[in-house]
Design an enzyme around this catalytic site. Structure first.
Site, PDB file in Angstrom:
ATOM      1  N   ASN A   1      11.975   8.491   4.818  1.00  0.00           N
ATOM      2  CA  ASN A   1      10.896   9.470   4.932  1.00  0.00           C
ATOM      3  C   ASN A   1      11.177  10.266   6.200  1.00  0.00           C
ATOM      4  O   ASN A   1      10.926   9.793   7.300  1.00  0.00           O
ATOM      5  CB  ASN A   1       9.539   8.742   5.025  1.00  0.00           C
ATOM      6  CG  ASN A   1       8.386   9.705   5.255  1.00  0.00           C
ATOM      7  OD1 ASN A   1       8.554  10.926   5.148  1.00  0.00           O
ATOM      8  ND2 ASN A   1       7.221   9.165   5.567  1.00  0.00           N
TER       9      ASN A   1
ATOM     10  N   LYS B   1       9.813  12.876   7.269  1.00  0.00           N
ATOM     11  CA  LYS B   1       8.606  13.488   7.871  1.00  0.00           C
ATOM     12  C   LYS B   1       8.910  14.936   8.248  1.00  0.00           C
ATOM     13  O   LYS B   1       9.699  15.589   7.568  1.00  0.00           O
ATOM     14  CB  LYS B   1       8.115  12.647   9.050  1.00  0.00           C
ATOM     15  CG  LYS B   1       7.934  11.167   8.681  1.00  0.00           C
ATOM     16  CD  LYS B   1       7.186  10.367   9.707  1.00  0.00           C
ATOM     17  CE  LYS B   1       7.066   8.921   9.241  1.00  0.00           C
ATOM     18  NZ  LYS B   1       6.240   8.119  10.124  1.00  0.00           N
TER      19      LYS B   1
ATOM     20  N   HIS C   1       0.631   8.788   2.318  1.00  0.00           N
ATOM     21  CA  HIS C   1       1.106   8.272   3.616  1.00  0.00           C
ATOM     22  C   HIS C   1      -0.064   8.323   4.604  1.00  0.00           C
ATOM     23  O   HIS C   1      -0.888   9.240   4.569  1.00  0.00           O
ATOM     24  CB  HIS C   1       2.287   9.115   4.119  1.00  0.00           C
ATOM     25  CG  HIS C   1       2.994   8.462   5.261  1.00  0.00           C
ATOM     26  ND1 HIS C   1       2.501   8.507   6.549  1.00  0.00           N
ATOM     27  CD2 HIS C   1       4.125   7.713   5.308  1.00  0.00           C
ATOM     28  CE1 HIS C   1       3.318   7.819   7.340  1.00  0.00           C
ATOM     29  NE2 HIS C   1       4.304   7.324   6.614  1.00  0.00           N
TER      30      HIS C   1
ATOM     31  N   GLU D   1      -0.267   9.170   7.548  1.00  0.00           N
ATOM     32  CA  GLU D   1      -0.359  10.405   8.340  1.00  0.00           C
ATOM     33  C   GLU D   1      -1.094  11.482   7.553  1.00  0.00           C
ATOM     34  O   GLU D   1      -1.843  12.282   8.116  1.00  0.00           O
ATOM     35  CB  GLU D   1       1.053  10.870   8.748  1.00  0.00           C
ATOM     36  CG  GLU D   1       1.634   9.942   9.818  1.00  0.00           C
ATOM     37  CD  GLU D   1       3.141   9.845   9.848  1.00  0.00           C
ATOM     38  OE1 GLU D   1       3.819  10.653   9.186  1.00  0.00           O
ATOM     39  OE2 GLU D   1       3.647   8.935  10.528  1.00  0.00           O
TER      40      GLU D   1
ATOM     41  N   GLU E   1       2.404   0.044   4.134  1.00  0.00           N
ATOM     42  CA  GLU E   1       2.750   0.471   5.494  1.00  0.00           C
ATOM     43  C   GLU E   1       1.558   0.215   6.413  1.00  0.00           C
ATOM     44  O   GLU E   1       0.614   1.014   6.430  1.00  0.00           O
ATOM     45  CB  GLU E   1       3.062   1.974   5.516  1.00  0.00           C
ATOM     46  CG  GLU E   1       4.208   2.391   4.639  1.00  0.00           C
ATOM     47  CD  GLU E   1       4.890   3.658   5.174  1.00  0.00           C
ATOM     48  OE1 GLU E   1       6.108   3.684   5.155  1.00  0.00           O
ATOM     49  OE2 GLU E   1       4.199   4.580   5.631  1.00  0.00           O
TER      50      GLU E   1
ATOM     51  N   GLY F   1       5.425   4.320  13.787  1.00  0.00           N
ATOM     52  CA  GLY F   1       5.711   5.092  14.991  1.00  0.00           C
ATOM     53  C   GLY F   1       5.364   4.344  16.268  1.00  0.00           C
ATOM     54  O   GLY F   1       5.318   4.928  17.347  1.00  0.00           O
TER      55      GLY F   1
ATOM     56  N   SER G   1       8.191   1.137  10.935  1.00  0.00           N
ATOM     57  CA  SER G   1       9.176   0.745  11.949  1.00  0.00           C
ATOM     58  C   SER G   1      10.200  -0.265  11.425  1.00  0.00           C
ATOM     59  O   SER G   1      10.700  -1.092  12.185  1.00  0.00           O
ATOM     60  CB  SER G   1       8.492   0.230  13.217  1.00  0.00           C
ATOM     61  OG  SER G   1       7.673   1.245  13.758  1.00  0.00           O
TER      62      SER G   1
HETATM   63  C1  3PY Z   1       7.678   4.662   9.425  1.00  0.00           C
HETATM   64  O1  3PY Z   1       8.629   3.892   9.248  1.00  0.00           O
HETATM   65  O2  3PY Z   1       7.243   4.865  10.549  1.00  0.00           O
HETATM   66  C2  3PY Z   1       7.044   5.347   8.292  1.00  0.00           C
HETATM   67  O3  3PY Z   1       5.989   5.898   8.441  1.00  0.00           O
HETATM   68  C3  3PY Z   1       7.747   5.378   6.989  1.00  0.00           C
HETATM   69  O4  3PY Z   1       7.033   6.105   6.039  1.00  0.00           O
END
Ligand code: 3PY
Length: 251
Positions: A9, A11, A96, A98, A168, A174, A214
């Site tokens: 991803n 982003k 997601h 975010e 997730e 992050g 992560s």
């Molecule tokens: C991450 O690994 O930080 C993610 O948000 C993957 O979508």
């Protein structure tokens, strides 16, 4: 059938030129390699068609990171599921954290997006996960159950069978923190039980459930060794071939 998948991803990272370099680099790195998982890269809308044209899409699937909750028309700036599909992308990441947090995507909006994605032949990679306070309050199981039920449980068993889930935990995105392999396995097994209660054991067993947050070369092997962790949705570590490849090779 349940698949092992490693999906990147990206982003809102990379210019088109940088993204093309990255995609071509991954394409090269995968040439002649025996890989035990499907590989997907999730790129910004602007990159989809060029990336799909530049790589071997039999080896690497291309995903959008979002699509509109409307079919078409006067929605300035939006990109429909049909537009995404017309680029050669086969997947779309939806829900997601975010997008839920910063763009106020509600379960209802996400339900519509999932339906439009499926109607246009895209495979949704549907993200779920709790925030830190919910985990600390022991509410993570009910949070993910609600996210699944509210956006996905109107689907027929046949359509649900086309969904890939990505757990997730928001506290691991992050932040450099990762759920332990045991924490991931515990909640993935719970998610599968929730699916089994609604759709039966076959649909539940066949559903691919990725871990995201992560995940990296250092922890992928242990995470993927768990019976209910079928791969990863990878953020930062998907932005460099030498960081992404070891995760792919962790299977
Ligand atoms: C991450 O690994 O930080 C993610 O948000 C993957 O979508």
């Amino acid at each position: 059938m349940r698949k092992n998948i490693v999906a990147g991803n990206w982003k809102m990272n990379t210019t088109l030129q940088e993204g093309l370099e990255l995609a071509k680099g991954l394409n090269e790195a995968l040439k002649g390699k025996a890989i035990n998982c499907d590989v997907i890269i999730g790129t910004p809308f602007t990159h989809l068609a060029s990336v799909a044209a530049a790589i071997d899409t039999d080896k690497i699937g291309v995903a959008a990171e979002n699509c509109a909750d409307k079919e078409k028309g006067a929605y300035t700036g939006e990109v429909s599921a049909a537009m995404v599909a017309s680029t050669g992308a086969k997947y779309v990441i939806l829900g997601h954290s975010e997008r839920r947090a910063y763009y106020h995507e509600t379960p209802e909006i996400l339900k519509t997006k999932v339906q439009l994605a499926l109607a246009n032949g895209l495979t949704p990679i549907f993200c779920i996960g709790e925030v830190l306070e919910e985990r600390e309050a022991g509410k993570h199981f009910e949070v993910v159950d609600a996210q699944i039920k509210e956006s996905l449980f109107d689907l027929s068993a046949e359509d649900f069978g086309k969904i890939v889930l990505a757990y997730e935990p928001v506290w691991a995105i992050g932040t450099g923190k990762t759920a332990s392999a045991e924490q991931a396995e515990e909640i993935h097994a719970h998610i599968r039980a929730t699916l089994a209660a609604k759709y039966g054991n076959t649909v539940a067993d066949d559903c691919t459930i990725l871990y995201g947050g992560s995940a990296n070369a250092g922890n992928a092997k242990e995470l993927f060794s768990k019976p209910n962790v079928d791969g990863g949705l990878i953020g930062g570590a998907s932005l460099a071939v030498d960081k992404f490849m070891p995760i792919i090779e962790a299977f």
